[in-house]
Motif scaffolding. Structure first.
Motif, PDB file in Angstrom:
ATOM      1  N   VAL A   1     -34.657  -1.434  16.517  1.00 64.03           N
ATOM      2  CA  VAL A   1     -34.392  -1.336  15.073  1.00 64.03           C
ATOM      3  C   VAL A   1     -35.290  -2.237  14.258  1.00 64.03           C
ATOM      4  O   VAL A   1     -35.384  -2.074  13.041  1.00 64.03           O
ATOM      5  CB  VAL A   1     -32.923  -1.688  14.711  1.00 64.03           C
TER       6      VAL A   1
ATOM      7  N   ALA B   1     -21.709   0.549  14.530  1.00 64.50           N
ATOM      8  CA  ALA B   1     -23.005   0.112  13.989  1.00 64.50           C
ATOM      9  C   ALA B   1     -23.031   0.300  12.472  1.00 64.50           C
ATOM     10  O   ALA B   1     -23.563  -0.547  11.745  1.00 64.50           O
ATOM     11  CB  ALA B   1     -24.143   0.885  14.659  1.00 64.50           C
TER      12      ALA B   1
ATOM     13  N   GLN C   1     -29.795  -5.074  12.702  1.00 62.75           N
ATOM     14  CA  GLN C   1     -31.255  -5.111  12.520  1.00 62.75           C
ATOM     15  C   GLN C   1     -31.773  -6.533  12.396  1.00 62.75           C
ATOM     16  O   GLN C   1     -32.485  -6.876  11.434  1.00 62.75           O
ATOM     17  CB  GLN C   1     -31.668  -4.343  11.257  1.00 62.75           C
TER      18      GLN C   1
ATOM     19  N   VAL D   1     -21.294   6.249   9.477  1.00 60.54           N
ATOM     20  CA  VAL D   1     -22.127   6.236  10.677  1.00 60.54           C
ATOM     21  C   VAL D   1     -23.436   5.541  10.307  1.00 60.54           C
ATOM     22  O   VAL D   1     -23.953   5.731   9.207  1.00 60.54           O
ATOM     23  CB  VAL D   1     -22.390   7.682  11.160  1.00 60.54           C
ATOM     24  N   ALA D   2     -23.955   4.717  11.204  1.00 55.15           N
ATOM     25  CA  ALA D   2     -25.196   3.990  10.916  1.00 55.15           C
ATOM     26  C   ALA D   2     -26.347   4.970  10.704  1.00 55.15           C
ATOM     27  O   ALA D   2     -26.456   5.966  11.416  1.00 55.15           O
ATOM     28  CB  ALA D   2     -25.531   3.045  12.067  1.00 55.15           C
ATOM     29  N   ASP D   3     -27.208   4.648   9.721  1.00 54.28           N
ATOM     30  CA  ASP D   3     -28.369   5.517   9.485  1.00 54.28           C
ATOM     31  C   ASP D   3     -29.687   4.861   9.889  1.00 54.28           C
ATOM     32  O   ASP D   3     -30.740   5.494   9.806  1.00 54.28           O
ATOM     33  CB  ASP D   3     -28.414   5.985   8.029  1.00 54.28           C
ATOM     34  N   GLY D   4     -29.657   3.601  10.295  1.00 58.10           N
ATOM     35  CA  GLY D   4     -30.858   2.947  10.806  1.00 58.10           C
ATOM     36  C   GLY D   4     -31.914   2.625   9.760  1.00 58.10           C
ATOM     37  O   GLY D   4     -32.995   2.136  10.092  1.00 58.10           O
ATOM     38  N   ARG D   5     -31.609   2.853   8.503  1.00 63.74           N
ATOM     39  CA  ARG D   5     -32.579   2.573   7.438  1.00 63.74           C
ATOM     40  C   ARG D   5     -32.847   1.065   7.347  1.00 63.74           C
ATOM     41  O   ARG D   5     -31.933   0.266   7.446  1.00 63.74           O
ATOM     42  CB  ARG D   5     -32.004   3.074   6.095  1.00 63.74           C
TER      43      ARG D   5
ATOM     44  N   HIS E   1     -27.760  -3.223  16.900  1.00 60.62           N
ATOM     45  CA  HIS E   1     -28.406  -2.077  16.268  1.00 60.62           C
ATOM     46  C   HIS E   1     -27.978  -1.901  14.813  1.00 60.62           C
ATOM     47  O   HIS E   1     -28.755  -1.434  13.989  1.00 60.62           O
ATOM     48  CB  HIS E   1     -28.168  -0.821  17.101  1.00 60.62           C
TER      49      HIS E   1
END
Lengths: 331, 331
Positions: free
Chosen positions: A279, A198, A239, A130-134, A236
């Motif tokens: 993002v 993502a 980024q 799962v995407a962590d957005g870091r 997303h």
């Protein structure tokens, strides 16, 4: 990772268009394409040396790539003996067809017997997170489109080629079957399970050198209601630092969706930026890529100039003019 | 479709929270919940009659629903004998656990032997089409959120209950595991393959009577970078006529994403409308649902009144106040 170089299998391609995956490999990774295999009745020709299996193996081929699309994506019985022979002589097989190599019992048996691999690039080969957005190190450019099939892959590949020619660090990141076969790796995003879309793109575009660019292949469109969720996951997960807007000016409606008009490039710019800023607040649109194949030279150049004046962004058809001005805008 | 009524299996639930799926069924489909099965050490109690397998079958139970979440989603060995006994006596089994019933050989053998069904609601039971964007008859309301887990399912269920009480035609459409177990049918959207997400929602909300409302369970958030693509597919597949904005006011950041602030309700309204208008130009936002469980009564009421004044939309916490004003706004 699909082992290169390849023998490009054109089978009994009805016409050159049926071999467009092989053509893409030949155009974008010529160093991977050491020969073509054509059967009786093949109407495609990539201009590569015609080779039999033994000859290709002797020339160093490590994978036979099915570079032809049958009607219905079927693996023709006529092909099976060629593919099993290729495995017997030491090659892996790779295919982007809807029908899977792994569902053909003769091919599975041959792969087992000879210790070879069957690469079905329509099937995700990994479990993605799962995407962590870091925030990740390195830079990323994503091609987004007003519609599906407007030249996003071509644009990203043309930019990668130009950047490498300039000595820049650049990697095309494939997100579709053709792109994966061209580069030998990637994520077949349309086949990834929803929760991991993502995350699969974060996985595909990891931390890298500060001055390295990923050129991420776009998919679908935020405005295409069948596939918009795939596109948003790409934005997303990717980024992006830079966006290139892609467009095809002759469409009467969104691909496969009569009654749905195309958005303007201005609308694409605004919505893509809004989504990407969630993002990456620093993201910017660097240019426009228009596929003008449907226009004559004069009309194409006029359209490109008019678009450039209207949007205030470098606007090119990379097929006619190269991607140099898009790369200038990145730097 | 999972056959009702159910025996709710609470197993050895460590605490009431571990039985929240069963609690949801009891709260929202009490007519489906004829009893509970508790094992040694169970610390949950739904206030339903405690029943053994034979007793439940005699009372009409057709499916044993695993209404408890173990740490790790595991199917405990201690449960297996109860589940096999239930099948021997004529019940199907349904579960939303990560670990699948179909991967437990003893359960598969018992299902075969007794002609019973194993429903793993995390696995999509159908092949869904690609979305075609065609306008469908009937009306649809979708709950969208500033974040994940802010009360979207609760809001849609509360609206359905209120509409049915008023004699309106309304159907809650489940898009997640808990919702599917509550209603016995739906699409586990987070497990659908990317290309078919929007199509699965079109399939879930087909043509209906002009005065019928689907209340579509929301998922994720357009602003949650891990799951935003799922949310957009839901908007574009659902073709909502009405949107309800859902919010939880005490979050410090997006769920699971430190450093990502929540959007404002205004931002959620604008972006959701922009996206939904692509498939339904007539869409409007009808109200706001705020989960104020983290606030005292006075603070909650003040927040609701302030939000209502600011946005000019009916704003309620359906748990404290019911969903009546949201339903008024639909009509």
């Amino acid at each position: 990772m699909i082992a290169a170089p390849y023998l490009l299998f054109l089978g009994d391609a009805a016409d050159p268009l049926a071999a467009k995956v092989a053509q893409g490999i030949r155009d974008w990774r010529p160093e991977s394409a050491i020969g073509q295999y054509r059967m009786q009745g093949c109407n495609a020709d990539l201009g590569l040396p015609d080779m039999g299996i033994a000859e290709a193996v002797a020339a160093g081929a490590r994978t036979l790539v099915v570079g032809v699309a049958n009607r219905g994506g079927v693996i023709s019985p006529a092909w099976i003996s060629v593919l099993t022979e290729a495995m017997a002589q030491g090659m892996d097989i790779a295919s982007g067809l809807h029908n899977l190599l792994r569902d053909e019992s003769e091919l599975v048996a041959a792969a087992m017997a000879h210790g070879r691999r069957l690469h079905d690039v329509r099937v995700p080969p990994h479990r993605y997170p799962v995407a962590d957005g870091r925030r990740r190190q390195g830079r990323r450019c994503l091609a987004v489109g007003t519609d599906c099939s407007v030249g996003k892959m071509y644009t990203a590949l043309a930019m990668e080629r130009e950047m490498r020619a300039r000595g820049m660090k650049a990697t095309f990141r494939a997100t579709g079957q053709t792109g994966i076969l061209i580069t030998g790796a990637g994520v077949p995003l349309d086949a990834v399970v929803a929760d991991f879309m993502a995350g699969s793109i974060e996985w595909l575009t990891p931390d890298n050198d500060e001055d390295h660019w990923d050129l991420i292949e776009g998919q679908g469109s935020l405005f295409h209601v069948s596939y918009s969720g795939v596109t948003l996951a790409l934005i997303h997960g990717g980024q992006p630092d830079a966006l290139v807007l892609c467009h095809e000016p002759t469409r009467a409606h969104m691909r496969g969706l009569p009654g749905y008009p195309l958005p303007t490039l201005e609308a694409l710019r605004e919505l893509s930026l809004e989504m990407a800023r969630m993002v990456n607040p620093e993201v910017r649109v660097v240019g426009v890529s228009v596929n003008t194949a449907g226009l004559g030279e004069a009309a194409a150049l006029a359209l490109l100039a008019g678009t450039e004046a209207r949007l205030g962004l470098p606007t090119v058809d990379p097929f006619r003019q190269g991607a140099g001005r898009l790369v200038d805008a990145l730097a």
